[in-house]
Write an enzyme that holds these catalytic residues in place. Structure first.
Site, PDB file in Angstrom:
ATOM      1  N   SER A  63      24.800 -61.541  16.979  1.00 47.45           N
ATOM      2  CA  SER A  63      24.084 -61.949  15.772  1.00 47.45           C
ATOM      3  C   SER A  63      23.928 -60.737  14.872  1.00 47.45           C
ATOM      4  O   SER A  63      23.870 -59.596  15.342  1.00 47.45           O
ATOM      5  CB  SER A  63      22.703 -62.504  16.155  1.00 47.45           C
ATOM      6  OG  SER A  63      21.969 -62.854  15.007  1.00 47.45           O
ATOM      7  N   CYS A  64      23.846 -60.987  13.572  1.00 51.69           N
ATOM      8  CA  CYS A  64      23.589 -59.926  12.602  1.00 51.69           C
ATOM      9  C   CYS A  64      22.738 -60.529  11.493  1.00 51.69           C
ATOM     10  O   CYS A  64      21.974 -61.458  11.722  1.00 51.69           O
ATOM     11  CB  CYS A  64      24.897 -59.332  12.086  1.00 51.69           C
ATOM     12  SG  CYS A  64      25.953 -60.493  11.187  1.00 51.69           S
ATOM     13  N   ALA A  65      22.874 -60.026  10.277  1.00 52.80           N
ATOM     14  CA  ALA A  65      22.073 -60.558   9.173  1.00 52.80           C
ATOM     15  C   ALA A  65      22.592 -61.914   8.699  1.00 52.80           C
ATOM     16  O   ALA A  65      21.814 -62.841   8.486  1.00 52.80           O
ATOM     17  CB  ALA A  65      22.035 -59.571   8.004  1.00 52.80           C
TER      18      ALA A  65
END
Length: 105
Positions: A63-65
């Site tokens: 996951s990231c932004a």
């Protein structure tokens, strides 16, 4: 490259039943400002697939932004021969926009 785009419902179900290990690849200052509860931090800027936590019986999900860096982490992991194929496509922005809780631990 094989890639599965998980949505918020997939992620919430996997976190709730313990089948997902969520790896947040945002930078340390982003993670410290707030992250999805249960996520572990492994920033993309110093990403090393060998440093992924051991997760027997759990599916590693990046996951990231907003889903861009998590796709890069997925490519790095697969290039290293790891059997990881999923990321949270909406990322932290999707999580917070939907009013889900965040953690600061």
């Amino acid at each position: 490259m094989t890639m599965h785009d998980l949505d918020i419902d997939d992620l919430k179900a996997g976190l709730a039943d313990g089948s997902i290990l969520l790896v947040d690849v945002r930078e340390p200052h982003e993670f410290a400002a707030g992250h999805i509860p249960g996520a572990v931090s492994l920033p993309l800027s110093r990403f090393d697939p060998a440093e992924l936590p051991s997760a027997p019986g759990r599916r590693v999900v990046f996951s990231c932004a907003a889903g861009v860096r998590s796709r890069h982490a997925l490519a790095f992991a697969q290039s290293a021969g790891l059997d990881i194929d999923s990321h949270y496509a909406g990322g932290f922005k999707d999580w917070t926009t939907r009013g889900e809780p965040i953690s600061h631990d």
